[in-house]
Design a protein around this motif. Sequence first.
Motif, PDB file in Angstrom:
ATOM      1  N   ILE A 158     -18.125  25.074 -10.562  1.00 44.16           N
ATOM      2  CA  ILE A 158     -17.680  24.775 -11.718  1.00 44.16           C
ATOM      3  C   ILE A 158     -18.925  25.693 -12.783  1.00 44.16           C
ATOM      4  O   ILE A 158     -18.453  26.376 -13.811  1.00 44.16           O
ATOM      5  CB  ILE A 158     -17.541  23.922 -12.839  1.00 44.16           C
ATOM      6  N   ASN A 159     -20.241  25.102 -12.614  1.00 47.32           N
ATOM      7  CA  ASN A 159     -21.112  25.275 -13.309  1.00 47.32           C
ATOM      8  C   ASN A 159     -21.845  27.131 -12.542  1.00 47.32           C
ATOM      9  O   ASN A 159     -21.513  28.214 -13.769  1.00 47.32           O
ATOM     10  CB  ASN A 159     -22.782  25.431 -12.758  1.00 47.32           C
ATOM     11  N   GLU A 160     -21.344  27.432 -12.102  1.00 45.68           N
ATOM     12  CA  GLU A 160     -20.887  29.142 -11.438  1.00 45.68           C
ATOM     13  C   GLU A 160     -20.164  29.470 -11.994  1.00 45.68           C
ATOM     14  O   GLU A 160     -20.002  31.018 -12.132  1.00 45.68           O
ATOM     15  CB  GLU A 160     -20.807  29.167  -9.748  1.00 45.68           C
ATOM     16  N   LYS A 161     -18.841  29.027 -11.991  1.00 46.03           N
ATOM     17  CA  LYS A 161     -17.947  29.727 -12.994  1.00 46.03           C
ATOM     18  C   LYS A 161     -18.203  29.947 -14.685  1.00 46.03           C
ATOM     19  O   LYS A 161     -17.916  30.776 -15.211  1.00 46.03           O
ATOM     20  CB  LYS A 161     -16.160  29.221 -12.762  1.00 46.03           C
ATOM     21  N   ILE A 162     -19.004  29.159 -15.070  1.00 44.00           N
ATOM     22  CA  ILE A 162     -19.512  28.803 -16.275  1.00 44.00           C
ATOM     23  C   ILE A 162     -20.185  30.513 -16.303  1.00 44.00           C
ATOM     24  O   ILE A 162     -20.686  30.500 -17.771  1.00 44.00           O
ATOM     25  CB  ILE A 162     -19.559  27.970 -17.076  1.00 44.00           C
ATOM     26  N   ASN A 220     -18.304  12.669   0.668  1.00 45.74           N
ATOM     27  CA  ASN A 220     -16.786  12.231  -1.033  1.00 45.74           C
ATOM     28  C   ASN A 220     -18.398  12.597  -2.164  1.00 45.74           C
ATOM     29  O   ASN A 220     -17.732  13.354  -2.629  1.00 45.74           O
ATOM     30  CB  ASN A 220     -16.540  11.007  -1.102  1.00 45.74           C
ATOM     31  N   LYS A 221     -19.288  11.790  -2.141  1.00 48.83           N
ATOM     32  CA  LYS A 221     -20.450  12.522  -3.015  1.00 48.83           C
ATOM     33  C   LYS A 221     -20.596  13.893  -3.190  1.00 48.83           C
ATOM     34  O   LYS A 221     -20.750  14.358  -4.430  1.00 48.83           O
ATOM     35  CB  LYS A 221     -21.104  11.766  -2.832  1.00 48.83           C
ATOM     36  N   ASN A 222     -20.773  14.527  -1.485  1.00 50.10           N
ATOM     37  CA  ASN A 222     -20.969  15.709  -1.902  1.00 50.10           C
ATOM     38  C   ASN A 222     -20.357  16.317  -1.576  1.00 50.10           C
ATOM     39  O   ASN A 222     -20.679  17.647  -2.658  1.00 50.10           O
ATOM     40  CB  ASN A 222     -21.930  15.466  -0.045  1.00 50.10           C
ATOM     41  N   PHE A 223     -19.425  15.891  -2.013  1.00 49.71           N
ATOM     42  CA  PHE A 223     -17.714  17.071  -2.226  1.00 49.71           C
ATOM     43  C   PHE A 223     -17.918  17.140  -3.607  1.00 49.71           C
ATOM     44  O   PHE A 223     -17.765  17.893  -4.209  1.00 49.71           O
ATOM     45  CB  PHE A 223     -16.339  16.589  -1.806  1.00 49.71           C
ATOM     46  N   ARG A 224     -18.132  15.786  -4.192  1.00 50.67           N
ATOM     47  CA  ARG A 224     -18.014  16.331  -5.732  1.00 50.67           C
ATOM     48  C   ARG A 224     -19.299  16.678  -5.959  1.00 50.67           C
ATOM     49  O   ARG A 224     -18.692  17.825  -7.165  1.00 50.67           O
ATOM     50  CB  ARG A 224     -17.906  14.267  -6.283  1.00 50.67           C
ATOM     51  N   GLU A 225     -20.941  16.858  -6.290  1.00 49.88           N
ATOM     52  CA  GLU A 225     -21.547  17.723  -6.345  1.00 49.88           C
ATOM     53  C   GLU A 225     -21.331  18.484  -5.979  1.00 49.88           C
ATOM     54  O   GLU A 225     -21.521  20.408  -6.798  1.00 49.88           O
ATOM     55  CB  GLU A 225     -22.797  16.936  -5.474  1.00 49.88           C
ATOM     56  N   TYR A 226     -20.653  19.579  -4.788  1.00 54.75           N
ATOM     57  CA  TYR A 226     -20.097  20.822  -4.137  1.00 54.75           C
ATOM     58  C   TYR A 226     -18.859  21.833  -5.488  1.00 54.75           C
ATOM     59  O   TYR A 226     -19.654  22.257  -6.098  1.00 54.75           O
ATOM     60  CB  TYR A 226     -19.661  20.670  -2.756  1.00 54.75           C
ATOM     61  N   LEU A 248     -15.483  30.475 -17.435  1.00 56.10           N
ATOM     62  CA  LEU A 248     -15.376  28.897 -17.453  1.00 56.10           C
ATOM     63  C   LEU A 248     -15.472  29.150 -18.962  1.00 56.10           C
ATOM     64  O   LEU A 248     -17.020  29.018 -18.468  1.00 56.10           O
ATOM     65  CB  LEU A 248     -14.736  28.122 -16.397  1.00 56.10           C
ATOM     66  N   SER A 249     -14.969  28.347 -19.844  1.00 53.97           N
ATOM     67  CA  SER A 249     -16.135  28.257 -20.905  1.00 53.97           C
ATOM     68  C   SER A 249     -16.971  26.728 -20.691  1.00 53.97           C
ATOM     69  O   SER A 249     -16.607  25.730 -20.457  1.00 53.97           O
ATOM     70  CB  SER A 249     -15.591  28.148 -21.902  1.00 53.97           C
ATOM     71  N   ALA A 250     -18.003  26.905 -21.470  1.00 53.24           N
ATOM     72  CA  ALA A 250     -19.265  25.159 -21.067  1.00 53.24           C
ATOM     73  C   ALA A 250     -17.797  24.402 -22.004  1.00 53.24           C
ATOM     74  O   ALA A 250     -18.522  22.732 -21.534  1.00 53.24           O
ATOM     75  CB  ALA A 250     -20.502  25.612 -21.529  1.00 53.24           C
ATOM     76  N   GLU A 251     -17.115  24.935 -22.800  1.00 48.08           N
ATOM     77  CA  GLU A 251     -16.093  22.851 -23.509  1.00 48.08           C
ATOM     78  C   GLU A 251     -15.281  23.085 -22.365  1.00 48.08           C
ATOM     79  O   GLU A 251     -15.252  21.305 -22.442  1.00 48.08           O
ATOM     80  CB  GLU A 251     -15.512  23.858 -24.201  1.00 48.08           C
ATOM     81  N   ASP A 252     -15.114  23.790 -21.807  1.00 46.10           N
ATOM     82  CA  ASP A 252     -14.018  22.883 -20.679  1.00 46.10           C
ATOM     83  C   ASP A 252     -14.577  22.011 -19.164  1.00 46.10           C
ATOM     84  O   ASP A 252     -13.911  21.707 -18.452  1.00 46.10           O
ATOM     85  CB  ASP A 252     -13.377  24.479 -19.843  1.00 46.10           C
ATOM     86  N   PHE A 253     -16.288  22.207 -19.329  1.00 43.26           N
ATOM     87  CA  PHE A 253     -16.888  21.958 -18.288  1.00 43.26           C
ATOM     88  C   PHE A 253     -16.338  20.002 -17.925  1.00 43.26           C
ATOM     89  O   PHE A 253     -16.274  20.101 -16.817  1.00 43.26           O
ATOM     90  CB  PHE A 253     -17.978  21.720 -18.681  1.00 43.26           C
ATOM     91  N   ASP A 254     -16.619  19.180 -18.928  1.00 47.86           N
ATOM     92  CA  ASP A 254     -16.088  18.335 -18.496  1.00 47.86           C
ATOM     93  C   ASP A 254     -14.675  18.051 -18.422  1.00 47.86           C
ATOM     94  O   ASP A 254     -14.317  17.149 -16.990  1.00 47.86           O
ATOM     95  CB  ASP A 254     -16.380  17.183 -19.952  1.00 47.86           C
ATOM     96  N   LYS A 255     -14.223  18.789 -19.184  1.00 44.90           N
ATOM     97  CA  LYS A 255     -12.192  18.574 -18.679  1.00 44.90           C
ATOM     98  C   LYS A 255     -12.405  18.804 -16.717  1.00 44.90           C
ATOM     99  O   LYS A 255     -11.512  18.327 -16.100  1.00 44.90           O
ATOM    100  CB  LYS A 255     -11.740  19.776 -18.913  1.00 44.90           C
ATOM    101  N   GLU A 256     -12.812  19.345 -16.597  1.00 42.06           N
ATOM    102  CA  GLU A 256     -12.525  20.245 -14.606  1.00 42.06           C
ATOM    103  C   GLU A 256     -13.629  19.068 -14.114  1.00 42.06           C
ATOM    104  O   GLU A 256     -13.019  19.105 -13.342  1.00 42.06           O
ATOM    105  CB  GLU A 256     -13.397  21.585 -14.425  1.00 42.06           C
TER     106      GLU A 256
END
Length: 198
Positions: free
Chosen positions: A158-162, A147-153, A167-175
């Motif tokens: 999300i970082n790749e989308k930014i 599960n931890k590996n999946f979260r990191e994946y 995706l905007s950096a402002e939406d990072f935490d929300k995602e």
Amino acid sequence: LNFIMQDSTLMHKTLISFLKSTGMRLSDALALKVSDFMEGTKDYHNYVTVEEFVEKAPSDMIAKYEFLPQKTKRHNVKCITFNDPETSNIILQFLQKLQNESLPLINKKYGTDLKLTKDTPLFASKRFYFQKPVTSHSITNMFYNKNKNFREYRINLINEKIEKGELSAEDFDKEVVKIAGKVVAASVRGYVVYDGTD
């Protein structure tokens, strides 16, 4: 679940597929033996020995299990459940590997004469030379790590989308909160700007 299956050993894949298919509690699944699988698939074969069963049992069997759940055993209410053909195929693959590869390697290394028998746990642990079932503690740890590996994946996606501007950096935490909750978002960024409430 597909992510976990792809990143798992054959034994873990076998157990995960079994739990998903039958809905059986982990404690009940870990109590099963090879004989239970042979009995559960008896409508498809008439093999008596484990060796013959493992080598010659047909594909796509549906196994039936009748058992007293450990959690409610005092009520003496029998449960009946089934595993699907895909799970039976994975179980057979695991048992074939034990019989033809894993146990012969152990015997060669330690001079033992271990064999796959009807009393062998259906979900046998390599740590115990396949003579005892895996422990519920080890399975809990496995799921925690997967599960931890999946979260990191997912966070990396999300970082790749930014980076791609999708995706905007402002939406990072929300995602991240959607994926892993406030605590993980806090550990990733050091703070939380979105608490999951609207």
